[in-house]
Design a protein around this motif. Structure first.
Motif, PDB file in Angstrom:
ATOM      1  N   GLU A  97       0.151  -4.368  -3.431  1.00  0.00           N
ATOM      2  CA  GLU A  97       0.290  -5.036  -2.099  1.00  0.00           C
ATOM      3  C   GLU A  97       1.946  -5.748  -2.094  1.00  0.00           C
ATOM      4  N   GLY A  98       2.278  -6.257  -3.456  1.00  0.00           N
ATOM      5  CA  GLY A  98       3.570  -6.506  -3.243  1.00  0.00           C
ATOM      6  C   GLY A  98       4.569  -5.481  -3.312  1.00  0.00           C
ATOM      7  N   LEU A  99       4.354  -4.386  -3.875  1.00  0.00           N
ATOM      8  CA  LEU A  99       5.229  -3.263  -3.780  1.00  0.00           C
ATOM      9  C   LEU A  99       5.345  -2.642  -2.515  1.00  0.00           C
ATOM     10  N   SER A 103       8.665  -2.665   0.322  1.00  0.00           N
ATOM     11  CA  SER A 103       9.040  -1.412   0.668  1.00  0.00           C
ATOM     12  C   SER A 103       8.663  -1.415   2.195  1.00  0.00           C
ATOM     13  N   GLY A 104       8.318  -2.200   2.869  1.00  0.00           N
ATOM     14  CA  GLY A 104       7.676  -2.113   4.438  1.00  0.00           C
ATOM     15  C   GLY A 104       6.713  -1.328   4.547  1.00  0.00           C
ATOM     16  N   GLY A 105       6.026  -0.790   3.411  1.00  0.00           N
ATOM     17  CA  GLY A 105       5.063   0.029   3.760  1.00  0.00           C
ATOM     18  C   GLY A 105       3.715  -0.418   4.187  1.00  0.00           C
ATOM     19  N   GLY A 106       3.544  -1.603   4.044  1.00  0.00           N
ATOM     20  CA  GLY A 106       2.160  -2.215   4.338  1.00  0.00           C
ATOM     21  C   GLY A 106       1.001  -1.920   3.291  1.00  0.00           C
ATOM     22  N   SER A 107      -0.179  -2.257   3.804  1.00  0.00           N
ATOM     23  CA  SER A 107      -1.246  -1.909   3.075  1.00  0.00           C
ATOM     24  C   SER A 107      -1.875  -0.679   3.297  1.00  0.00           C
ATOM     25  N   SER A 108      -1.814  -0.022   4.417  1.00  0.00           N
ATOM     26  CA  SER A 108      -2.069   1.357   4.728  1.00  0.00           C
ATOM     27  C   SER A 108      -1.424   2.713   4.166  1.00  0.00           C
ATOM     28  N   GLY A 109      -0.524   2.444   3.498  1.00  0.00           N
ATOM     29  CA  GLY A 109       0.274   3.323   2.930  1.00  0.00           C
ATOM     30  C   GLY A 109       0.918   2.882   1.420  1.00  0.00           C
ATOM     31  N   GLY A 110       1.620   3.863   0.940  1.00  0.00           N
ATOM     32  CA  GLY A 110       2.225   3.534  -0.393  1.00  0.00           C
ATOM     33  C   GLY A 110       1.520   3.390  -1.473  1.00  0.00           C
ATOM     34  N   TRP A 111       1.826   2.275  -2.246  1.00  0.00           N
ATOM     35  CA  TRP A 111       1.074   2.076  -3.562  1.00  0.00           C
ATOM     36  C   TRP A 111      -0.382   1.605  -3.549  1.00  0.00           C
ATOM     37  N   THR A 112      -1.154   2.256  -4.256  1.00  0.00           N
ATOM     38  CA  THR A 112      -2.650   1.805  -4.467  1.00  0.00           C
ATOM     39  C   THR A 112      -2.601   1.062  -5.888  1.00  0.00           C
TER      40      THR A 112
END
Length: 135
Positions: A97-99, A103-112
């Motif tokens: 969630e912090g990453l 990065s502005g990716g929100g919780s729906s994309g990016g890091w899991t």
């Protein structure tokens, strides 16, 4: 006969419970706990094995409970209990969630949480091998 039938009943129950508890996108600790418990009802499956299955099935909620990940994120003695898994997975969720927020990716994309665990495992493994070039 009876052992196979009992195994199939346990697997069907676990599969149903996992489906119910992995449809929750926010990684709610109660759903995580129930999904791990459901798989642990199968013979020979503990929290670490359950986390491996669930991190592949639902990476947005589950990290794999690997030795290196536990060492990085859990300050007490390493173990493979549900309590330790919930603590480690919770840290992976927070880091993801912090990453994503940074990065502005929100919780729906990016890091899991699964991505965080893989990254920690990679760095720990490379560090143990003194692979500074790869780092």
């Amino acid at each position: 006969g009876d052992v196979t039938r009992a195994s199939m009943l346990a697997f069907n129950f676990a599969e149903s419970s996992i489906a119910d508890n992995t449809n929750n996108e926010d990684g709610d600790v109660n759903h995580v706990q129930e999904a791990i418990k459901a798989l642990c009802q199968l013979s020979g499956v503990g929290p670490a094995t359950a986390s491996a299955v669930l991190s592949a099935y639902c990476p947005q909620s589950f990290a794999f409970m690997d030795d290196e990940v536990i060492e990085c994120l859990y300050e007490a003695k390493r173990g493979y209990t549900l309590k330790i898994y919930l603590a480690v997975n919770g840290r992976c969720v927070d880091i993801a969630e912090g990453l994503n927020g940074a990065s502005g990716g929100g919780s729906s994309g990016g890091w899991t949480p699964a991505d965080v665990a893989k990254a920690l495992w990679t760095v720990a493994t490379m560090s143990a091998r003194n692979d500074e070039v790869g780092l």
